[in-house]
Design a protein around this motif. Structure first.
Motif, PDB file in Angstrom:
ATOM      1  N   MET A   1       0.828  -1.208   0.000  1.00  0.00           N
ATOM      2  CA  MET A   1       0.000   0.000   0.000  1.00  0.00           C
ATOM      3  C   MET A   1       0.860   1.254   0.000  1.00  0.00           C
ATOM      4  N   LEU A   2       1.954   1.225   0.750  1.00  0.00           N
ATOM      5  CA  LEU A   2       2.862   2.368   0.756  1.00  0.00           C
ATOM      6  C   LEU A   2       3.473   2.589  -0.628  1.00  0.00           C
ATOM      7  N   LEU A   3       3.816   1.491  -1.296  1.00  0.00           N
ATOM      8  CA  LEU A   3       4.407   1.611  -2.625  1.00  0.00           C
ATOM      9  C   LEU A   3       3.375   2.089  -3.648  1.00  0.00           C
ATOM     10  N   ASP A   4       2.121   1.692  -3.468  1.00  0.00           N
ATOM     11  CA  ASP A   4       1.066   2.212  -4.342  1.00  0.00           C
ATOM     12  C   ASP A   4       0.917   3.719  -4.176  1.00  0.00           C
ATOM     13  N   TYR A   5       1.075   4.183  -2.946  1.00  0.00           N
ATOM     14  CA  TYR A   5       0.980   5.618  -2.702  1.00  0.00           C
ATOM     15  C   TYR A   5       2.130   6.363  -3.385  1.00  0.00           C
ATOM     16  N   LEU A   6       3.316   5.782  -3.370  1.00  0.00           N
ATOM     17  CA  LEU A   6       4.435   6.394  -4.093  1.00  0.00           C
ATOM     18  C   LEU A   6       4.102   6.541  -5.576  1.00  0.00           C
ATOM     19  N   ALA A   7       3.453   5.526  -6.123  1.00  0.00           N
ATOM     20  CA  ALA A   7       3.119   5.550  -7.545  1.00  0.00           C
ATOM     21  C   ALA A   7       2.151   6.681  -7.875  1.00  0.00           C
ATOM     22  N   ILE A   8       1.257   6.990  -6.953  1.00  0.00           N
ATOM     23  CA  ILE A   8       0.303   8.073  -7.162  1.00  0.00           C
ATOM     24  C   ILE A   8       1.027   9.411  -7.321  1.00  0.00           C
ATOM     25  N   ARG A   9       2.188   9.536  -6.712  1.00  0.00           N
ATOM     26  CA  ARG A   9       2.917  10.805  -6.712  1.00  0.00           C
ATOM     27  C   ARG A   9       3.811  11.004  -7.941  1.00  0.00           C
ATOM     28  N   ILE A  10       3.898  10.028  -8.834  1.00  0.00           N
ATOM     29  CA  ILE A  10       4.759  10.156 -10.012  1.00  0.00           C
ATOM     30  C   ILE A  10       4.216  11.218 -10.959  1.00  0.00           C
ATOM     31  N   ASN A  11       5.051  12.189 -11.289  1.00  0.00           N
ATOM     32  CA  ASN A  11       4.683  13.250 -12.217  1.00  0.00           C
ATOM     33  C   ASN A  11       4.980  12.764 -13.644  1.00  0.00           C
ATOM     34  N   PRO A  12       3.969  12.737 -14.524  1.00  0.00           N
ATOM     35  CA  PRO A  12       4.182  12.140 -15.848  1.00  0.00           C
ATOM     36  C   PRO A  12       5.141  12.922 -16.728  1.00  0.00           C
ATOM     37  N   GLU A  13       5.184  14.266 -16.561  1.00  0.00           N
ATOM     38  CA  GLU A  13       6.103  15.049 -17.379  1.00  0.00           C
ATOM     39  C   GLU A  13       7.554  14.800 -16.968  1.00  0.00           C
ATOM     40  N   ARG A  14       7.805  14.791 -15.663  1.00  0.00           N
ATOM     41  CA  ARG A  14       9.175  14.619 -15.193  1.00  0.00           C
ATOM     42  C   ARG A  14       9.675  13.179 -15.376  1.00  0.00           C
ATOM     43  N   SER A  15       8.755  12.251 -15.509  1.00  0.00           N
ATOM     44  CA  SER A  15       9.158  10.853 -15.668  1.00  0.00           C
ATOM     45  C   SER A  15       9.070  10.365 -17.115  1.00  0.00           C
TER      46      SER A  15
ATOM     47  N   LYS B   1      17.891   9.209  -6.656  1.00  0.00           N
ATOM     48  CA  LYS B   1      17.609  10.642  -6.611  1.00  0.00           C
ATOM     49  C   LYS B   1      16.697  11.055  -7.774  1.00  0.00           C
ATOM     50  N   ASP B   2      16.964  10.451  -8.936  1.00  0.00           N
ATOM     51  CA  ASP B   2      16.132  10.755 -10.106  1.00  0.00           C
ATOM     52  C   ASP B   2      14.681  10.356  -9.860  1.00  0.00           C
ATOM     53  N   LEU B   3      14.495   9.170  -9.268  1.00  0.00           N
ATOM     54  CA  LEU B   3      13.128   8.701  -8.999  1.00  0.00           C
ATOM     55  C   LEU B   3      12.428   9.632  -8.017  1.00  0.00           C
ATOM     56  N   ILE B   4      13.103  10.032  -6.977  1.00  0.00           N
ATOM     57  CA  ILE B   4      12.512  10.929  -5.986  1.00  0.00           C
ATOM     58  C   ILE B   4      12.138  12.260  -6.624  1.00  0.00           C
ATOM     59  N   ALA B   5      12.977  12.732  -7.547  1.00  0.00           N
ATOM     60  CA  ALA B   5      12.706  14.014  -8.214  1.00  0.00           C
ATOM     61  C   ALA B   5      11.476  13.950  -9.107  1.00  0.00           C
ATOM     62  N   MET B   6      11.046  12.749  -9.478  1.00  0.00           N
ATOM     63  CA  MET B   6       9.853  12.596 -10.323  1.00  0.00           C
ATOM     64  C   MET B   6       8.557  12.655  -9.516  1.00  0.00           C
ATOM     65  N   MET B   7       8.660  12.707  -8.205  1.00  0.00           N
ATOM     66  CA  MET B   7       7.466  12.617  -7.361  1.00  0.00           C
ATOM     67  C   MET B   7       6.975  13.995  -6.955  1.00  0.00           C
ATOM     68  N   ASP B   8       5.673  14.182  -7.046  1.00  0.00           N
ATOM     69  CA  ASP B   8       5.052  15.415  -6.581  1.00  0.00           C
ATOM     70  C   ASP B   8       4.875  15.385  -5.068  1.00  0.00           C
ATOM     71  N   THR B   9       4.890  16.567  -4.456  1.00  0.00           N
ATOM     72  CA  THR B   9       4.488  16.744  -3.072  1.00  0.00           C
ATOM     73  C   THR B   9       3.143  17.443  -3.073  1.00  0.00           C
ATOM     74  N   PHE B  10       2.165  16.891  -2.385  1.00  0.00           N
ATOM     75  CA  PHE B  10       0.817  17.424  -2.459  1.00  0.00           C
ATOM     76  C   PHE B  10       0.642  18.617  -1.519  1.00  0.00           C
TER      77      PHE B  10
END
Length: 654
Positions: A538-552, A629-638
Motif C-alpha cells: 500500500m505504501l508503494l502504491d501511494y508512491l506511484a500516485i505521486r509520479i509526475n508524468p512530465e518529469r518521468s 535521486k532521479d526517482l525521488i525528483a519525479m514525485m510530486d508533493t501534495f
C-alpha cells in the motif's frame, strides 16, 4: 461515519464579518416551524434519560502539553436559547441542542454511554468480572477522559474487550487512551472487529487522503468560529476532537452473520454489514440485556451514502437490507436500540419503528433514483424530484442533518451509472476556468452579470447568485465584488441549511472568499499506528500516485527495494510514467535500496528524508545512487491548502 485524520491544533479563527440573516432567510427558516413536528419532545426526553453526570471541566479536554483537544464550552450558546436564531435552520438548531446533551448516561442494566466527549459515543458494557468498551472515540485524550468519567461513578474494573463497530476513525482512534497494547499481546484484552476492518481503516485515508483532509476542514467546520453565524455542529455530532489518533489491531474478527461470542459472561450475536455506512461494519445483539445496536447504520439522522469530504460511494440497497435483517433476527425481542452516535430509544415499538424508518429511507433513495434514471432523468433532475414520503419526512431520525436526500440521490446515480448523464454535450465540457471566461463574455461581462445578480440576491435567489457569480470568480479571482457577492449568497444558504455539513461548506466557502485561505498547521493524514498497520504494497502504491508524468516521461528503470527487518523484497518498475511493483529482485535493477521498514515508515511520516537516512547510514545503496535521486525528483508533493472556492493555479509546464 467516516473521519479523515484531522490532527491540528484548534485554529485561531480568521477575522470575518458575517452578515445577518436576510428577510428571505428569516422567512425560509420560519417555514420549517410549520412543516415539522416541533411539538414532539420525545427526543429531548430520550436524550436526557439515564443522565448520571456531566462532562468534566465544562466539556474541555486537554492533552499532556495543555493544548485543548475538545472544547464544548465554546458551543454552550446552543443551549442558552430554545428558539433558533435567525441565522440557523430551526431543525438543525433542534438537533444540535439534543447532541449537546453530553456526559455519562445509563442506557439499561449494565450498558452505559459517554456522549459528546467527541464526535461519537463511547459505550461501556459491564461484564461479569470487567467491562467491554465499544468505540473509543477519535483521540486518546478524549477516550481517556470518557473512561475516567465512567470510573468516577461506576466500579473500576479491568477492560476485558474492546469492540470496534466499524472502520471509521471516530470509532477506534482513541484506543491507546484506555488500554495498553501489552495487555492485548498478553491475551488479557481482546479487540473485536468486523472482517476487513484493518484494510478498510488504513486505506481510506491514504490514496486520496490529502484531498479528503482539506475538504474535511469544510465539512466539519474546523475553520469556523462556533457561533450562531458560524459553526453550530455537524449534525452527527458537534465537531471532531484534535488529539492523538491511535490504532491497535484486532485480535478477533467477526467473519459471518450469526456468529456468536461470549464476552465476560455476556452473549453477543453479530450481523456483518459491509459496504453500508463503512466498508467494514457490524451490528450485534445481547440477548440477556435485550439490547441491539445497528452501529452507525441507524442513528438520529439520515446518513451519507456519499460524504461531502469525498469517499467511495456507499450502497443504499445493501444498507437497507442489513437493517431489515436486523429486524428479522432480533426485532421481536429487542427493548433498547443504542447507536454509536446520538441517544438510544427504548421499548420494542420504538426500536422497530426506528429500524424500519431507516430501512425504508435508504431503500427509497435507492429505488426512486433508479426509477427515474430508467425514465431518462439526469442526476440533477432526479435530485430535485425525489422527496421522502410524509411519514419519513416527519420522522426526526431521518431528517438530513448529516446526509441529505439531495446529495444521496446523486451519489446513488453515480453508484449505478457513473458521472456521465448520457447527454453528449456533457461528455467533454471545458475546464472550469476556460468555461467561466466564456460564460462571462457571453453574458455581457462581469459588471453586467453583477448588476443582475445583485437584483437576484435582493430577491432571495441565493442558489442562482452563487452559481452565476462563481463564473466571474473563476474567470477573474481578483474581482472583489464578485467574491463578496458569492460569499454573501453562500452565507445565506448556510443559514438556511438543515444539514450541518452543508452549512459548514457554505460558511467556510464564504469565509475563504472574503478573507483568503488561512494556512493553519497542516493536518496529518497518517499516524505511526496507521503506517504500522499498512502493508508495504500500500505504501508503494501511494508512491506511484505521486509520479509526475512530465518529469518521468521516457525514463524507464528498475530499482530493487530490500526491507532488511521484514525480509521483504520488491522491484520498483518505472515504465510509461507509471511505477509498478512486484515481489522479488531484478538482476537488471540500476540500484538496490536496503533499509528497514521502520525507516520507510519514518520517511512517510516526514520524520526523516531519503538523503538524511543515507547520510545517517540507515539506507545502504548498491548501484547508482543518482538513479534513486532521479526517482525521488519525479514525485510530486501534495499541497494541503489548495483552493476550493477559487481556481487553483495551472500546473507548471515541465
Amino acid at each position: 461515519m467516516w473521519l479523515v485524520l484531522i490532527a491540528f491544533a484548534l485554529p485561531a479563527y480568521a477575522d470575518i464579518s458575517p452578515n445577518p440573516a436576510t428577510k428571505h432567510t428569516i422567512q425560509e427558516n420560519a417555514r420549517w416551524l410549520k412543516i415539522l413536528p416541533f411539538a414532539d419532545e420525545q427526543d429531548f426526553k430520550d436524550a436526557a434519560k439515564g443522565f448520571i453526570a456531566p462532562l468534566p471541566n465544562n466539556g474541555i479536554i486537554k492533552d499532556a502539553k495543555g493544548n485543548t483537544v475538545w472544547d464544548m464550552q465554546a458551543f454552550q450558546f446552543i443551549l442558552k436559547q430554545k428558539k433558533a436564531p435567525n441565522t440557523v435552520n430551526p431543525s438543525l438548531w433542534r438537533q444540535m441542542q439534543l447532541v449537546m446533551q453530553g456526559g455519562l448516561f445509563k442506557v439499561c442494566d449494565r450498558i452505559y454511554q459517554i456522549r459528546n466527549a467527541d464526535l461519537s459515543n463511547m459505550t461501556v458494557i459491564e461484564g461479569d468480572t470487567g467491562i467491554i468498551v465499544i468505540d473509543p472515540l477519535i483521540s486518546a485524550e478524549t477516550a481517556k477522559a470518557a473512561l475516567a468519567l465512567y470510573f468516577e461513578h461506576r466500579p473500576e474494573k479491568p477492560i476485558k474487550a474492546v469492540l470496534y463497530s466499524h472502520s471509521h476513525v471516530d470509532h477506534f482512534g482513541g484506543v491507546r487512551g484506555i488500554i495498553d497494547e501489552k495487555d492485548v499481546r498478553d491475551g488479557k484484552i481482546k479487540i473485536i472487529a468486523p472482517e476487513g476492518f484493518t484494510e478498510a481503516a488504513v486505506s481510506e485515508n491514504v490514496y486520496a487522503g490529502n484531498a479528503m483532509s482539506r475538504r474535511a476542514t469544510y465539512m466539519y467546520g474546523n475553520l469556523l468560529p462556533p457561533s450562531p453565524e458560524g459553526q453550530v455542529g455537524a449534525g452527527l455530532g458537534t465537531t471532531t476532537s484534535t488529539g492523538t489518533v491511535t490504532l491497535i489491531l484486532p485480535t478477533d474478527l467477526i467473519t459471518k452473520t450469526g456468529q456468536k461470542m461470549t464476552i465476560d459472561g455476556l452473549d453477543f450475536e453479530f450481523l456483518l454489514a459491509p459496504g453500508s455506512e463503512a466498508p467494514a461494519e457490524m451490528h450485534w445483539y445481547i440477548p440477556q440485556l435485550k439490547a441491539v445496536s445497528a452501529a452507525e447504520n441507524c442513528t438520529h439522522t439520515l446518513h451519507n451514502t456519499y460524504t461531502l469530504r469525498g469517499a467511495k460511494i456507499r450502497d443504499p440497497l445493501a444498507w437497507s437490507k442489513y437493517l431489515n435483517e436486523t429486524i428479522e433476527m432480533w426485532g421481536k425481542d429487542a427493548e433498547v436500540l443504542y447507536a454509536m452516535h446520538h441517544w438510544p430509544v427504548w421499548g420494542n415499538e420504538a426500536v422497530i419503528k426506528d429500524l424500519k424508518m431507516a430501512r425504508d429511507g435508504y431503500r427509497f433513495i435507492n429505488d426512486q433514483t433508479l426509477r427515474l434514471a430508467n425514465m431518462g432523468y439526469t442526476p440533477d433532475q432526479i435530485a430535485e424530484q425525489v422527496h421522502f414520503p410524509e411519514a419519513l419526512q416527519q420522522h426526526w431520525a431521518m431528517r438530513g442533518y448529516y446526509g441529505t436526500v439531495y446529495h444521496n440521490v446523486k451519489a446513488t446515480y453515480v453508484f449505478y451509472l457513473g458521472w456521465f448523464d448520457g447527454n453528449p454535450s456533457n461528455l467533454h465540457v471545458l475546464p472550469p476556468v476556460e468555461a467561466a471566461k466564456r460564460y462571462v463574455k457571453y453574458m455581457g461581462g462581469a459588471e453586467e452579470i453583477l448588476t443582475k445578480a445583485r437584483k437576484a440576491y435582493e430577491n432571495g435567489e441565493y442558489r442562482w447568485v452563487a452559481e452565476v457569480c462563481n463564473h466571474i470568480v473563476f474567470s477573474d479571482p481578483s474581482n472583489k465584488d464578485a467574491r463578496k457577492l458569492v460569499a454573501d449568497a453562500l452565507e445565506q444558504l448556510g443559514y438556511q441549511s438543515e444539514s450541518g455539513p452543508w452549512r459548514n461548506f457554505y460558511l467556510t466557502g464564504a469565509q475563504e472568499l472574503r478573507n483568503g485561505i488561512e494556512k493553519l498547521p497542516a493536518p496529518q493524514t497518517a499516524s505511526p499506528d496507521f503506517l504500522l498497520a499498512m502493508k508495504t504494497t500500500m505504501l508503494l502504491d501511494y508512491l506511484a500516485i505521486r509520479i509526475n508524468p512530465e518529469r518521468s516521461a521516457g525514463k524507464d528503470m528498475k530499482i530493487n527495494l530490500a526491507l532488511t527487518d521484514t525480509s521483504e523484497q520488491y522491484v520498483l518498475d518505472l515504465h510509461n510514467s507509471t511505477l509498478s511493483h512486484y515481489k522479488g529482485a531484478d538482476k537488471d535493477a540500476v540500484v538496490t535500496v536496503n533499509m528497514t521498514r521502520d525507516v520507510l515508515n519514518r520517511i512517510f511520516l516526514r520524520q526523516t528524508t531519503v538523503p538524511e537516512a543515507i547520510k545517517e547510514g540507515e539506507i545502504a545503496l548498491d548501484g547508482d545512487p543518482q538513479k534513486l535521486k532521479d526517482l525521488i525528483a519525479m514525485m510530486d508533493t501534495f499541497p494541503f491548502w489548495f483552493n476550493i472556492v477559487t481556481p487553483n493555479a495551472p500546473l507548471p509546464k515541465q
